[in-house]
Design an enzyme around this catalytic site. Structure first.
Site, short mmCIF file in Angstrom:
data_model
loop_
_atom_site.label_atom_id
_atom_site.label_comp_id
_atom_site.label_asym_id
_atom_site.label_seq_id
_atom_site.Cartn_x
_atom_site.Cartn_y
_atom_site.Cartn_z
N THR A 200 0.82 -1.21 0.00
CA THR A 200 0.00 0.00 0.00
C THR A 200 0.86 1.27 0.00
O THR A 200 1.93 1.31 0.60
CB THR A 200 -0.91 -0.01 1.25
OG1 THR A 200 -1.72 -1.18 1.19
CG2 THR A 200 -1.79 1.22 1.34
N ILE B 13 1.88 0.09 7.01
CA ILE B 13 2.61 -1.17 7.01
C ILE B 13 2.62 -1.78 8.41
O ILE B 13 3.21 -1.21 9.35
CB ILE B 13 4.06 -0.97 6.48
CG1 ILE B 13 4.02 -0.28 5.11
CG2 ILE B 13 4.79 -2.31 6.43
CD1 ILE B 13 3.10 -0.90 4.08
N GLU C 78 -6.18 -5.65 4.24
CA GLU C 78 -6.02 -6.81 3.33
C GLU C 78 -7.19 -6.91 2.34
O GLU C 78 -7.64 -8.00 1.97
CB GLU C 78 -5.78 -8.11 4.10
CG GLU C 78 -4.47 -8.00 4.89
CD GLU C 78 -3.79 -9.30 5.22
OE1 GLU C 78 -4.10 -10.32 4.59
OE2 GLU C 78 -2.92 -9.29 6.11
N1 CAA Z 1 -3.77 -14.77 -7.37
C1 CAA Z 1 -2.89 -14.76 -8.41
N2 CAA Z 1 -2.93 -13.85 -9.40
C2 CAA Z 1 -3.91 -12.94 -9.36
C3 CAA Z 1 -4.87 -12.89 -8.33
C4 CAA Z 1 -4.77 -13.86 -7.31
N3 CAA Z 1 -5.64 -13.87 -6.31
N4 CAA Z 1 -5.70 -11.86 -8.55
C5 CAA Z 1 -5.31 -11.28 -9.69
N5 CAA Z 1 -4.22 -11.93 -10.18
C6 CAA Z 1 -3.50 -11.64 -11.42
C7 CAA Z 1 -4.47 -11.77 -12.60
O1 CAA Z 1 -4.51 -13.10 -13.08
C8 CAA Z 1 -3.84 -10.85 -13.60
O2 CAA Z 1 -2.72 -11.46 -14.21
P1 CAA Z 1 -2.64 -11.73 -15.81
O3 CAA Z 1 -2.78 -10.40 -16.47
O4 CAA Z 1 -1.31 -12.35 -15.99
O5 CAA Z 1 -3.78 -12.63 -16.12
C9 CAA Z 1 -3.27 -9.75 -12.74
O6 CAA Z 1 -3.11 -10.28 -11.43
C10 CAA Z 1 -4.14 -8.52 -12.68
O7 CAA Z 1 -5.41 -8.92 -12.21
P2 CAA Z 1 -6.63 -7.93 -12.27
O8 CAA Z 1 -6.69 -7.33 -13.64
O9 CAA Z 1 -7.83 -8.64 -11.74
O10 CAA Z 1 -6.16 -6.77 -11.24
P3 CAA Z 1 -6.86 -5.42 -10.84
O11 CAA Z 1 -5.90 -4.33 -10.96
O12 CAA Z 1 -8.19 -5.26 -11.52
O13 CAA Z 1 -7.11 -5.62 -9.25
C11 CAA Z 1 -8.08 -6.35 -7.25
C12 CAA Z 1 -7.76 -6.64 -8.72
C13 CAA Z 1 -8.75 -7.60 -6.74
C14 CAA Z 1 -9.02 -5.17 -7.08
C15 CAA Z 1 -6.76 -6.09 -6.49
O14 CAA Z 1 -6.18 -4.90 -6.89
C16 CAA Z 1 -6.90 -6.10 -4.97
O15 CAA Z 1 -6.97 -7.14 -4.34
N6 CAA Z 1 -6.94 -4.89 -4.36
C17 CAA Z 1 -6.92 -4.78 -2.90
C18 CAA Z 1 -5.52 -4.69 -2.41
C19 CAA Z 1 -5.39 -5.00 -0.95
O16 CAA Z 1 -5.92 -5.98 -0.46
N7 CAA Z 1 -4.65 -4.14 -0.26
C20 CAA Z 1 -4.37 -4.36 1.14
C21 CAA Z 1 -2.87 -4.29 1.34
S1 CAA Z 1 -2.13 -5.22 2.59
C22 CAA Z 1 -2.62 -4.63 4.07
O17 CAA Z 1 -3.77 -4.51 4.31
C23 CAA Z 1 -1.60 -4.23 5.08
C24 CAA Z 1 -1.28 -5.17 6.14
O18 CAA Z 1 -0.15 -5.29 6.51
C25 CAA Z 1 -2.32 -5.93 6.91
#
Ligand code: CAA
Length: 385
Positions: A127, A158, A364
């Site tokens: 993030t 983080i 997450e």
């Molecule tokens: N596993 C493996 N690969 C994946 C995947 C998964 N679960 N999800 C997507 N991908 C791959 C796709 O296959 C694609 O690859 P290819 O082009 O090679 O086919 C690529 O990633 C892009 O996928 P999308 O086009 O679906 O990606 P997007 O930009 O539309 O985003 C999203 C999808 C689900 C919205 C994603 O951006 C997401 O999960 N966002 C939320 C992020 C998040 O959870 N942030 C929290 C950070 S961590 C935290 O909270 C801090 C902590 O320390 C606790």
């Protein structure tokens, strides 16, 4: 008690962690919530008990346990102290698992034994100030210069940013290639050019530090790239799939703690000439809450078991996280209400549970992001947020 049939080994792990959690972790949880002191001593002991690299293969110092055992253990820690649980969760589900899955042998040998011993705690930095739900739009860069990469950028929110010994950080190695231009690096804390920035003052999970990490011409050996250039987004998404089961486990643990506290309170509290627990209104509320917790627990088990079988479990992880994190927010609120005015005071732990649970629908991946993941999987085509 559970519909999901646990093995003797899983039950043994659950009972061992339950005892440790309630005898050791619980005793200082309220104090830590006040002082914001990092649970370093607990984590050290958890390393000795094998809880800090549970799913890491034995050859790299881990326990080689399955995900079901891991979520049982994590729920038990969350039951007593959600701050300790989130550190355990990011460390195990995202950091150790990403190195096991995507690291080369040298990286595994270098990092995993120290992580599993809890000699160092791992963090995960995806993030940024302007890239939360949409991590593809991150702007941290990694430029190759000889046998190093030079990292520049700021990571935000983080977990364990201040107290970690190493961090998996994502950065753009190709500005034009969108998600395929993101790479992941293993970076040691204390690396020149890496500093801890702003430390958040949060409403909950107060003993777990949440910080900015600032990379200012931070020099990282090229051998520290995790996977290949361009693998970073896939590594992050894969790590978050496992991480989201962990958030479901944290939710189940905190919700169970809140319900147990409410049952205990209502059995003692007299109003209108009888124990509050005798009123049907209270009993129905308790029955509804116990049912919701059990439903979340089964979703958690289902996602964990699919992961253990090697099935694709992205959607089930998001369902478990979505349902369980929303559930724990309803339940901690209702349990606080059952405590009446005392629920609003620090004399009872329920107000801490209420505050700690609030972020579960956010980190997450927010509930809204989980719905995108679930619906994209159902329709099998992709709809942009
Ligand atoms: N596993 C493996 N690969 C994946 C995947 C998964 N679960 N999800 C997507 N991908 C791959 C796709 O296959 C694609 O690859 P290819 O082009 O090679 O086919 C690529 O990633 C892009 O996928 P999308 O086009 O679906 O990606 P997007 O930009 O539309 O985003 C999203 C999808 C689900 C919205 C994603 O951006 C997401 O999960 N966002 C939320 C992020 C998040 O959870 N942030 C929290 C950070 S961590 C935290 O909270 C801090 C902590 O320390 C606790």
């Amino acid at each position: 008690m559970s519909f999901y049939k646990l093995t003797d080994e899983q039950l043994m792990i659950q009972s061992m962690v339950r005892e440790f959690s309630r005898k050791v972790v619980a005793t200082t949880a309220a104090e830590r919530d006040q002082t914001k002191e990092f649970p370093a001593e607990n984590l050290k002991q958890m390393g000795e008990l094998g809880l800090m690299g549970m799913m890491v293969p034995v050859e790299y110092g881990g326990e080689g346990a399955d995900t079901v055992s891991y979520v049982l253990a994590l729920s038990e820690i969350a039951y007593s102290c959600a701050s300790t649980a989130v550190v355990m969760s990011v460390h195990n589900s995202i950091v150790c698992e990403s190195i096991v899955k995507f690291g080369n042998d040298a990286q595994k040998k270098k990092y995993l034994p120290r992580l599993t011993d809890a000699e160092i705690i791992g963090a995960f930095a995806l993030t940024e100030p302007h890239a939360g739900s949409d991590p593809v739009s991150q702007s941290t860069t990694a430029v190759r210069e000889g046998d190093h990469y030079i990292l520049n950028g700021t990571k935000r929110f983080i977990t364990t940013g201040k107290n970690c010994g190493m961090v998996i950080v994502t950065a753009k190695t190709d500005e034009e290639a969108r998600h395929k231009g993101i790479s992941a690096f293993l970076v040691d804390s204390g690396s020149p050019g890496l500093t801890v920035g702003h430390i958040e003052d949060k409403m909950g999970l107060r003993a777990s530090d949440t910080t900015d990490l600032i990379f200012d011409n931070c020099k990282v050996p090229a051998e520290n790239i995790l996977g290949k250039e361009g693998d970073g987004f896939k590594i992050a998404m894969t790590g978050l799939d496992g991480g989201r089961i962990g958030i479901a486990a944290q939710s189940v643990g905190v919700a169970q703690a809140a319900l147990d506290a409410a049952v205990k309170y209502t059995k003692k509290r007299d109003q209108f000439g009888q124990k509050v627990s005798k009123y049907q209104g209270i009993r129905w509320a308790v029955a509804e809450m116990a049912t919701e917790i059990e439903a979340a627990r089964q979703l958690m088990f289902s996602a964990a078991a699919m992961k253990d079988r090697g099935d694709r479990y992205t959607m089930q992880a998001s369902m478990a996280k979505l349902f369980a994190s929303e559930m724990v927010n309803r339940i901690t609120g209702r349990c606080l209400q059952l405590h009446g005015g005392y629920g609003f005071t620090k004399d009872y732990p329920v107000e801490r549970f209420y505050r700690d649970a609030r972020v579960f629908t956010i980190y997450e991946g927010t509930s809204e992001i989980q719905k995108i993941v679930i619906s994209n999987n159902i329709f099998k085509d992709k709809r942009k947020p």
